[in-house]
Enzyme design. Structure first.
Site, PDB file in Angstrom:
ATOM      1  N   GLY A  47       0.830  -1.193   0.000  1.00 26.29           N
ATOM      2  CA  GLY A  47       0.000   0.000   0.000  1.00 26.29           C
ATOM      3  C   GLY A  47       0.867   1.245   0.000  1.00 26.29           C
ATOM      4  O   GLY A  47       2.030   1.206   0.429  1.00 26.29           O
ATOM      5  N   GLN A  52       3.152  10.055   0.989  1.00 30.49           N
ATOM      6  CA  GLN A  52       4.445   9.364   1.010  1.00 30.49           C
ATOM      7  C   GLN A  52       5.303   9.694  -0.207  1.00 30.49           C
ATOM      8  O   GLN A  52       6.503   9.427  -0.212  1.00 30.49           O
ATOM      9  CB  GLN A  52       4.247   7.850   1.093  1.00 30.49           C
ATOM     10  CG  GLN A  52       3.629   7.415   2.420  1.00 30.49           C
ATOM     11  CD  GLN A  52       3.542   5.916   2.511  1.00 30.49           C
ATOM     12  OE1 GLN A  52       2.579   5.316   2.057  1.00 30.49           O
ATOM     13  NE2 GLN A  52       4.573   5.297   3.068  1.00 30.49           N
ATOM     14  N   CYS A  96       6.217   0.243   7.208  1.00 30.89           N
ATOM     15  CA  CYS A  96       5.796   1.384   6.399  1.00 30.89           C
ATOM     16  C   CYS A  96       6.965   1.772   5.497  1.00 30.89           C
ATOM     17  O   CYS A  96       8.108   1.828   5.954  1.00 30.89           O
ATOM     18  CB  CYS A  96       5.432   2.547   7.322  1.00 30.89           C
ATOM     19  SG  CYS A  96       4.911   4.019   6.422  1.00 30.89           S
ATOM     20  N   LEU A  97       6.669   2.040   4.226  1.00 29.03           N
ATOM     21  CA  LEU A  97       7.742   2.393   3.288  1.00 29.03           C
ATOM     22  C   LEU A  97       8.423   3.707   3.679  1.00 29.03           C
ATOM     23  O   LEU A  97       9.540   3.975   3.238  1.00 29.03           O
ATOM     24  CB  LEU A  97       7.193   2.486   1.860  1.00 29.03           C
ATOM     25  CG  LEU A  97       6.632   1.176   1.279  1.00 29.03           C
ATOM     26  CD1 LEU A  97       6.087   1.404  -0.119  1.00 29.03           C
ATOM     27  CD2 LEU A  97       7.686   0.076   1.280  1.00 29.03           C
ATOM     28  N   HIS A 138      -4.158   1.361   7.660  1.00 28.82           N
ATOM     29  CA  HIS A 138      -2.829   1.961   7.666  1.00 28.82           C
ATOM     30  C   HIS A 138      -2.752   3.120   6.666  1.00 28.82           C
ATOM     31  O   HIS A 138      -2.250   4.203   6.990  1.00 28.82           O
ATOM     32  CB  HIS A 138      -1.781   0.877   7.329  1.00 28.82           C
ATOM     33  CG  HIS A 138      -0.368   1.365   7.255  1.00 28.82           C
ATOM     34  ND1 HIS A 138       0.606   0.992   8.150  1.00 28.82           N
ATOM     35  CD2 HIS A 138       0.253   2.201   6.385  1.00 28.82           C
ATOM     36  CE1 HIS A 138       1.757   1.580   7.835  1.00 28.82           C
ATOM     37  NE2 HIS A 138       1.567   2.318   6.756  1.00 28.82           N
ATOM     38  N   GLU A 139      -3.275   2.886   5.452  1.00 31.18           N
ATOM     39  CA  GLU A 139      -3.169   3.921   4.404  1.00 31.18           C
ATOM     40  C   GLU A 139      -4.074   5.119   4.702  1.00 31.18           C
ATOM     41  O   GLU A 139      -3.693   6.264   4.459  1.00 31.18           O
ATOM     42  CB  GLU A 139      -3.488   3.334   3.022  1.00 31.18           C
ATOM     43  CG  GLU A 139      -2.546   2.223   2.563  1.00 31.18           C
ATOM     44  CD  GLU A 139      -1.072   2.553   2.729  1.00 31.18           C
ATOM     45  OE1 GLU A 139      -0.684   3.734   2.612  1.00 31.18           O
ATOM     46  OE2 GLU A 139      -0.290   1.622   3.011  1.00 31.18           O
ATOM     47  N   HIS A 142      -2.498   7.434   7.035  1.00 30.39           N
ATOM     48  CA  HIS A 142      -1.526   8.332   6.380  1.00 30.39           C
ATOM     49  C   HIS A 142      -2.187   9.633   5.923  1.00 30.39           C
ATOM     50  O   HIS A 142      -1.583  10.700   5.980  1.00 30.39           O
ATOM     51  CB  HIS A 142      -0.923   7.663   5.142  1.00 30.39           C
ATOM     52  CG  HIS A 142       0.327   6.871   5.418  1.00 30.39           C
ATOM     53  ND1 HIS A 142       1.474   7.435   5.925  1.00 30.39           N
ATOM     54  CD2 HIS A 142       0.614   5.560   5.228  1.00 30.39           C
ATOM     55  CE1 HIS A 142       2.408   6.495   6.041  1.00 30.39           C
ATOM     56  NE2 HIS A 142       1.917   5.352   5.633  1.00 30.39           N
TER      57      HIS A 142
END
Ligand code: NI
Length: 174
Positions: A47, A52, A96-97, A138-139, A142
């Protein structure tokens, strides 16, 4: 086009509330979504949220297959998403990226229903369980400037922050 993924603590965009999308079906929006999938697959994520890649818009992309060649892609685009229903609990490791190298157990709902718009602006509803529920929560976090670290104890969060600051100083956190 693969874009640069912004890292936590390096850029305040990750902790800001992203702006709603108001114009749909534009070349810019299509390009943004394409770039987000490219960037997510390149980084082996499941995701990605627009902040991000330093775009403060309420857009996320998800594919819980992570671009695995043995599986059919399951691309999900959520624009202006709202969580409308949750049920149950699950605890599992989350990463997380924007915080690479750190994974911690996070508690999330086991089932989540989300209402969102697609790239053409049409509203739809999607219900996910297990990994998909986790990815959506999670997304969407963000888009509200919330990182998974917020779901950890203050002690654990501070420890990770200290480690990141050390990596920043060493020039190993770009
Ligand atoms: Ni993330």
């Amino acid at each position: 086009m693969v874009r640069k993924v912004v890292r936590y603590l390096n850029n305040p965009v990750l902790e800001q509330v992203a702006e709603p999308v108001t114009e749909f079906d534009t070349p810019e929006l299509h390009q943004l979504v394409t770039d987000m999938f490219d960037t997510m697959y390149k980084a082996h994520g499941v995701g990605l949220a627009a902040p991000q890649i330093n775009v403060s818009k309420r857009v996320t992309v998800i594919d819980i297959t992570g671009g695995d060649e043995d599986e059919e892609p399951e691309q999900i685009v959520l624009i202006n998403p709202q969580v409308t229903y949750t049920e149950g609990k699950q605890t599992g490791e989350e990463g997380c990226l924007s915080i690479p190298g750190f994974r911690e157990p996070v508690r999330r709902p086991r089932i989540a229903t989300v209402r969102a718009q697609d790239v053409a602006g049409a509203w739809f509803e999607i219900t996910g369980e297990e990994l998909l529920a986790r990815a959506m929560m999670h997304e969407i976090d963000h888009l509200n400037g919330v990182l998974f670290l917020s779901h950890l104890s203050a002690l654990k969060r501070d420890l990770i922050k200290r480690k990141i600051r050390k990596l920043q100083k060493a020039g190993e956190w770009e």
